[in-house]
Scaffold this motif. Structure first.
Motif, mmCIF file in Angstrom:
data_model
loop_
_atom_site.group_PDB
_atom_site.id
_atom_site.type_symbol
_atom_site.label_atom_id
_atom_site.label_comp_id
_atom_site.label_asym_id
_atom_site.label_seq_id
_atom_site.Cartn_x
_atom_site.Cartn_y
_atom_site.Cartn_z
ATOM 1 N N GLY A 98 -3.439 0.234 -26.571
ATOM 2 C CA GLY A 98 -2.692 1.434 -26.202
ATOM 3 C C GLY A 98 -3.050 2.717 -26.937
ATOM 4 N N PRO A 99 -3.319 2.673 -28.256
ATOM 5 C CA PRO A 99 -3.580 3.932 -28.968
ATOM 6 C C PRO A 99 -4.725 4.740 -28.382
ATOM 7 C CG PRO A 99 -3.106 2.180 -30.532
ATOM 8 C CD PRO A 99 -3.180 1.541 -29.191
ATOM 9 N N ASP A 100 -5.814 4.101 -27.978
ATOM 10 C CA ASP A 100 -6.923 4.843 -27.381
ATOM 11 C C ASP A 100 -6.524 5.433 -26.038
ATOM 12 O OD1 ASP A 100 -8.623 4.350 -29.478
ATOM 13 O OD2 ASP A 100 -9.547 2.581 -28.560
ATOM 14 N N ARG A 101 -5.788 4.653 -25.266
ATOM 15 C CA ARG A 101 -5.347 5.139 -23.960
ATOM 16 C C ARG A 101 -4.393 6.319 -24.121
ATOM 17 N NH1 ARG A 101 -5.260 2.519 -19.035
ATOM 18 N NH2 ARG A 101 -5.845 0.563 -20.047
ATOM 19 N N PHE A 102 -3.454 6.202 -25.068
ATOM 20 C CA PHE A 102 -2.463 7.265 -25.263
ATOM 21 C C PHE A 102 -3.129 8.558 -25.736
ATOM 22 C CE2 PHE A 102 0.798 9.522 -27.750
ATOM 23 C CZ PHE A 102 1.801 9.611 -26.803
ATOM 24 N N ALA A 103 -4.160 8.427 -26.554
ATOM 25 C CA ALA A 103 -4.838 9.615 -27.086
ATOM 26 C C ALA A 103 -5.469 10.445 -25.981
ATOM 27 C CB ALA A 103 -5.906 9.185 -28.089
ATOM 28 N N HIS A 104 -5.761 9.840 -24.832
ATOM 29 C CA HIS A 104 -6.398 10.561 -23.736
ATOM 30 C C HIS A 104 -5.396 11.015 -22.666
ATOM 31 C CE1 HIS A 104 -9.895 8.454 -25.515
ATOM 32 N NE2 HIS A 104 -10.541 9.531 -25.136
ATOM 33 N N GLU A 105 -4.133 10.698 -22.854
ATOM 34 C CA GLU A 105 -3.119 11.121 -21.894
ATOM 35 C C GLU A 105 -2.740 12.583 -22.120
ATOM 36 O OE1 GLU A 105 -1.690 9.741 -19.267
ATOM 37 O OE2 GLU A 105 -2.853 7.881 -19.466
ATOM 38 N N CYS A 139 0.690 4.565 -19.996
ATOM 39 C CA CYS A 139 0.075 3.561 -20.867
ATOM 40 C C CYS A 139 0.619 2.166 -20.606
ATOM 41 C CB CYS A 139 0.296 3.936 -22.333
ATOM 42 S SG CYS A 139 -0.665 5.372 -22.876
ATOM 43 N N ILE A 140 1.879 2.072 -20.208
ATOM 44 C CA ILE A 140 2.504 0.770 -19.951
ATOM 45 C C ILE A 140 2.049 0.198 -18.605
ATOM 46 C CG2 ILE A 140 4.714 -0.361 -19.476
ATOM 47 C CD1 ILE A 140 5.991 1.688 -21.425
ATOM 48 N N ALA A 141 1.872 1.045 -17.604
ATOM 49 C CA ALA A 141 1.657 0.616 -16.216
ATOM 50 C C ALA A 141 0.510 -0.377 -16.033
ATOM 51 C CB ALA A 141 1.443 1.843 -15.329
#
Length: 416
Positions: free
Chosen positions: A123-130, A57-59
């Motif tokens: 980030g929250p949407d991205r993290f939810a799909h990790e 998520c940070i990258a």
């Protein structure tokens, strides 16, 4: 607010990820209040449980990977934002302050601020799909080969939540423990984060902490009342306490003086007794025992949900020497056992080479040796726990509705 706890969490993460030291081997910071110590431990654990997804998520917000101290600050803040759901303003301000404090990170405070502000929004949407934190190949490979990709992913997912706390009760004890639930195997389960030492009955020795899986090997021995039983590799002593409470004449042996001191403390608190021997299990010589419990040294890969630092620290090179030692310990233990006696071999490992394969190999090495088939339902377990050679195989993805269980293998051996 909370800067000192966050700073302590960063030091802990540095000890694990850079120095490759287990959390249990890192010195505590006595300058912190108990509340800040607990918060620092929770924050470090949060990062370790989600390290891969956090980095993913940070990258996208980085032109290049920053030096490790700055990356640690970003990881810590990202865990607070994306996993814990903390207020973005406070998290970002604290991370920027931490960056300004560091000699090597002060010039990166602006970058930290910019990345985290974007991460707080997107980030929250991205993290939810990790996907969950992946296991390293030396663990994931054997697990996938044995049980398949779906089980591997379920085990990885089971490592994410903080695990509950399981207690073994001394026979006859009935402490009033709010929030406790009785598991099918008989253990009591308390919510994660419960302060065990403050519970009623702790000071009087009514119970001890022991994962439900770790409490099962003693039960494979059957009725041990009045029997001479050897607990090999006994520390920290949960199984010694079980055996003593069931009326066995127990000898507890462990190589480490400091770990044996923990056994002594637990015996004193619970009012139970055992003969204590500090020394090498392979050098132990005594009149033959009626029963032996061998909780062999292993990679401890079944306890990752309790020790999220383990995959980041333990190297694959430990596997071969540990499996060789386990083989030697099984052979030596059989030499200390009376004819017709029972030997329970167990490990808190997910690797078949430290469980099923060890028993299969022992059956080939020792004529007449056989496995007494375990009966999981009689122990409060499930028939899915049965392993083809007659032992029990437990995994962290089992009991999902009850809060999971540690990975464990156990089998009871005997020969005429």
């Amino acid at each position: 607010m909370g800067l000192e706890a966050r700073q302590a969490a960063l030091r802990t993460l540095d000890g694990v990820l850079r120095e490759k030291r287990m959390l249990a081997h890192l010195p505590g910071d006595t300058r912190l209040s108990p509340a800040d110590q607990a918060r620092a431990a929770r924050l470090a654990s949060l990062v370790l449980r989600h390290l891969g997804p956090l980095d993913a998520c940070i990258a996208p917000y980085l032109d290049r990977k920053p030096p490790l101290p700055a990356l640690m600050i970003l990881r810590l803040a990202a865990a607070e934002l994306l996993v814990a759901g903390e207020d973005a303003h406070g998290v970002v301000d604290s991370a920027v302050t931490l960056a300004k404090r560091g000699k090597g990170t002060a010039r990166m405070a602006g970058m930290v601020n910019a990345v985290l502000r974007k991460l707080a929004v997107e980030g929250p949407d991205r993290f939810a799909h990790e996907a969950p934190q992946r296991l390293p190949g030396w663990i994931a490979g054997p697990v996938k080969k044995r049980w398949g990709a779906e089980t591997l992913r379920a085990i990885e997912a089971a490592h994410l939540p903080l695990p509950p706390i399981d207690l073994t009760l001394k026979p006859g004890a009935a402490p009033d423990l709010p929030g406790a639930t009785r598991l099918p195997t008989g253990s009591l389960r308390l919510p994660a984060g419960t302060q065990v030492t403050a519970l009623p009955g702790y000071d009087t020795g009514a119970f001890w902490v022991q994962d439900a899986a770790a409490a099962l090997p003693v039960r494979l021995l059957g009725d041990v009342a009045g029997l001479r039983v050897l607990d090999l590799c006994a520390a920290p002593g949960g199984k010694t306490l079980q055996l003593s409470a069931l009326g066995a004449d127990v000898t507890a042996l462990d190589l480490s003086p400091s770990r044996m001191a923990r056994v002594e403390q637990n015996l004193a608190r619970t009012g139970l007794s055992a003969t204590r021997v500090t020394g090498d299990a392979l050098d132990h010589d005594a009149p033959a025992y009626d029963a032996i419990l061998l909780d062999a040294p292993c990679t401890a890969t079944g306890t990752i949900r309790r020790h999220p630092d383990l995959p980041h620290v333990k190297p694959w090179t430990e596997v071969e020497p540990l499996t060789r030692l386990q083989m030697q310990l099984i052979d030596h233990a059989l030499g200390l056992l009376k004819p017709g006696g029972r030997l329970v071999f167990c490990t808190c490992s997910l690797l078949p080479v430290e469980g099923e394969f060890q028993v299969t190999a022992a059956l080939k090495r020792h004529e007449g040796l056989r496995v007494i088939p375990a009966d999981a339902p009689a122990l409060g377990g499930d028939s899915a726990w049965h392993s083809p050679e007659g032992g029990l195989r437990l995994r962290p993805d089992l009991w999902p509705d009850l809060g999971g269980i540690d990975g464990f293998y156990m089998a009871c051996l005997t020969r005429p």
